[in-house]
Write a protein that holds these residues in place. Sequence first.
Motif, PDB file in Angstrom:
ATOM      1  N   LEU A 224      -9.106   1.616  -3.131  1.00 39.42           N
ATOM      2  CA  LEU A 224      -9.513   1.343  -1.754  1.00 39.42           C
ATOM      3  C   LEU A 224      -8.592   0.306  -1.117  1.00 39.42           C
ATOM      4  CD1 LEU A 224     -13.408   1.183  -2.136  1.00 39.42           C
ATOM      5  CD2 LEU A 224     -12.103   2.936  -0.927  1.00 39.42           C
ATOM      6  N   ALA A 225      -8.263  -0.743  -1.871  1.00 39.31           N
ATOM      7  CA  ALA A 225      -7.362  -1.773  -1.344  1.00 39.31           C
ATOM      8  C   ALA A 225      -5.978  -1.208  -1.086  1.00 39.31           C
ATOM      9  CB  ALA A 225      -7.288  -2.946  -2.320  1.00 39.31           C
ATOM     10  N   ALA A 226      -5.513  -0.333  -1.966  1.00 40.53           N
ATOM     11  CA  ALA A 226      -4.198   0.301  -1.764  1.00 40.53           C
ATOM     12  C   ALA A 226      -4.176   1.106  -0.475  1.00 40.53           C
ATOM     13  CB  ALA A 226      -3.857   1.190  -2.961  1.00 40.53           C
ATOM     14  N   SER A 227      -5.287   1.762  -0.161  1.00 40.87           N
ATOM     15  CA  SER A 227      -5.334   2.539   1.088  1.00 40.87           C
ATOM     16  C   SER A 227      -5.253   1.633   2.308  1.00 40.87           C
ATOM     17  CB  SER A 227      -6.614   3.389   1.140  1.00 40.87           C
ATOM     18  OG  SER A 227      -7.773   2.581   1.334  1.00 40.87           O
ATOM     19  N   VAL A 228      -5.842   0.428   2.216  1.00 42.14           N
ATOM     20  CA  VAL A 228      -5.755  -0.539   3.317  1.00 42.14           C
ATOM     21  C   VAL A 228      -4.315  -1.005   3.490  1.00 42.14           C
ATOM     22  CG1 VAL A 228      -6.442  -2.851   4.086  1.00 42.14           C
ATOM     23  CG2 VAL A 228      -8.141  -1.312   3.076  1.00 42.14           C
ATOM     24  N   VAL A 229      -3.658  -1.322   2.380  1.00 41.88           N
ATOM     25  CA  VAL A 229      -2.277  -1.797   2.429  1.00 41.88           C
ATOM     26  C   VAL A 229      -1.349  -0.685   2.920  1.00 41.88           C
ATOM     27  CG1 VAL A 229      -0.344  -2.633   1.039  1.00 41.88           C
ATOM     28  CG2 VAL A 229      -2.650  -3.513   0.641  1.00 41.88           C
ATOM     29  N   ASP A 230      -1.540   0.525   2.408  1.00 43.27           N
ATOM     30  CA  ASP A 230      -0.687   1.645   2.818  1.00 43.27           C
ATOM     31  C   ASP A 230      -0.793   1.900   4.309  1.00 43.27           C
ATOM     32  OD1 ASP A 230       0.045   1.905   0.204  1.00 43.27           O
ATOM     33  OD2 ASP A 230      -1.187   3.674  -0.201  1.00 43.27           O
ATOM     34  N   SER A 231      -2.011   1.801   4.827  1.00 46.70           N
ATOM     35  CA  SER A 231      -2.219   2.025   6.257  1.00 46.70           C
ATOM     36  C   SER A 231      -1.505   0.966   7.090  1.00 46.70           C
ATOM     37  CB  SER A 231      -3.727   2.000   6.566  1.00 46.70           C
ATOM     38  OG  SER A 231      -3.973   2.128   7.940  1.00 46.70           O
ATOM     39  N   ALA A 232      -1.524  -0.276   6.614  1.00 49.49           N
ATOM     40  CA  ALA A 232      -0.891  -1.366   7.358  1.00 49.49           C
ATOM     41  C   ALA A 232       0.624  -1.356   7.229  1.00 49.49           C
ATOM     42  CB  ALA A 232      -1.442  -2.708   6.874  1.00 49.49           C
ATOM     43  N   GLN A 233       1.127  -0.976   6.056  1.00 44.40           N
ATOM     44  CA  GLN A 233       2.562  -1.061   5.802  1.00 44.40           C
ATOM     45  C   GLN A 233       3.299   0.268   5.976  1.00 44.40           C
ATOM     46  OE1 GLN A 233       3.937  -3.806   5.551  1.00 44.40           O
ATOM     47  NE2 GLN A 233       2.564  -5.287   4.624  1.00 44.40           N
TER      48      GLN A 233
END
Length: 402
Positions: A224-233
Amino acid sequence: MHVVRLFRSMLVQSCLAFGCADKLKILSSHYDSAIKHIRSGIKIMSEVYCDPRSGTFCHPFLRSSTVTALEMDSLRKMLVRLQDQAMTLTREEVDMQLSQSVPISEIDIGIPEVFRSIGEARDIFEFYRCKAGRQFRALDTADPDNFTDLIHHYSRLIEKLAVSLNNFERTRGPLLTARDKTGLTVIRIYQKMQYIILEYGKLGVSDQRSWDNYNSIFEEIVMLAASVVDSAQGIDCLSLSPSQLAELSQNGRLKPSFSLDMGVIAPVYNVATLCRDPVIRRKALTVLRSMSRQEGVFNSHACALVAEQAIAIEERMAAGMALNYQDERSLLKLLPGTRPSWQSETAEITHSDEVPDSARLTYIHPTLKIADKNVCLTIGQPGKHMDIPVPALTAMLDLVTL
């Protein structure tokens, strides 16, 4: 009672991290000044009262304020959040006392069947998270009955919050903006982490191997955290190697961000240090290295550095290297270098079962020595404690800026 003391410490340390904060020092890396400003803000807030006749907020020595109750409440929440974060950084008694000085409602706020907005869900979750932290810290360790009652009370609340969040996602999901979807994901991450901590508390144990029961949930948090980071970066962070991430960071391609709200650094850091599955905790480390984020006092670069130390220390001890708490040099042998090839150095650990309890740290976190203006790595196991200077962390005291 040792279990109560350990669990209470776990709640305080569940967001252990390092960074800079406060409105006046956000971009400057003056950590000692930042901590002092947070303390001053909390002290002032604890002395503020509302005059019902004029509707203004008053202070014994400062001019009255005409801000609205809503604005004052928002300021209070921000300061309480920052002060709780500062407490995890300094571990000083003054911050323990200040964390209790700003009153919060003793009456539980209602949890609706379905949340009306992401903001409402976040505020209610934050309220109970803050209240739980205070109540567990105030527990008498000789009173296990109150400990058990609190564990079950907050477990029921977490279940109720989860139902309300599920109802919200089912009814409002298609209408959510990209920002709301990210906010929902962050709340899900904290919901899962709080569930793990409370379930661990129910076991009534003090061994570190029990965290292995939650490896699957740890992995869900990382994804879930990776999806947040991927969306931002705009990247697929878990597909990138450490060298690729380092290159992106050096080239300034990881967008820096700052927030005083709930973020993903602390729970991902928890996974990297509490989960001993070598694959899952390295995924967590990759997610930390994929960020360029400052969330209150929590900094992603520093958290990644400390998590890397934790992995190296535990897995090298599991492989047979000794840690002598009386000899600082024995710890230095366990620490990775400035640019460690930790993947190859610890390849012999393939499963969390291979890390014995004797090799697991009860806690690991950076401790800011304000007077000396340096940073130590604080580690401990039952009955053992050590502060060890880490030059890379001290250097970050001056270099980490946004």
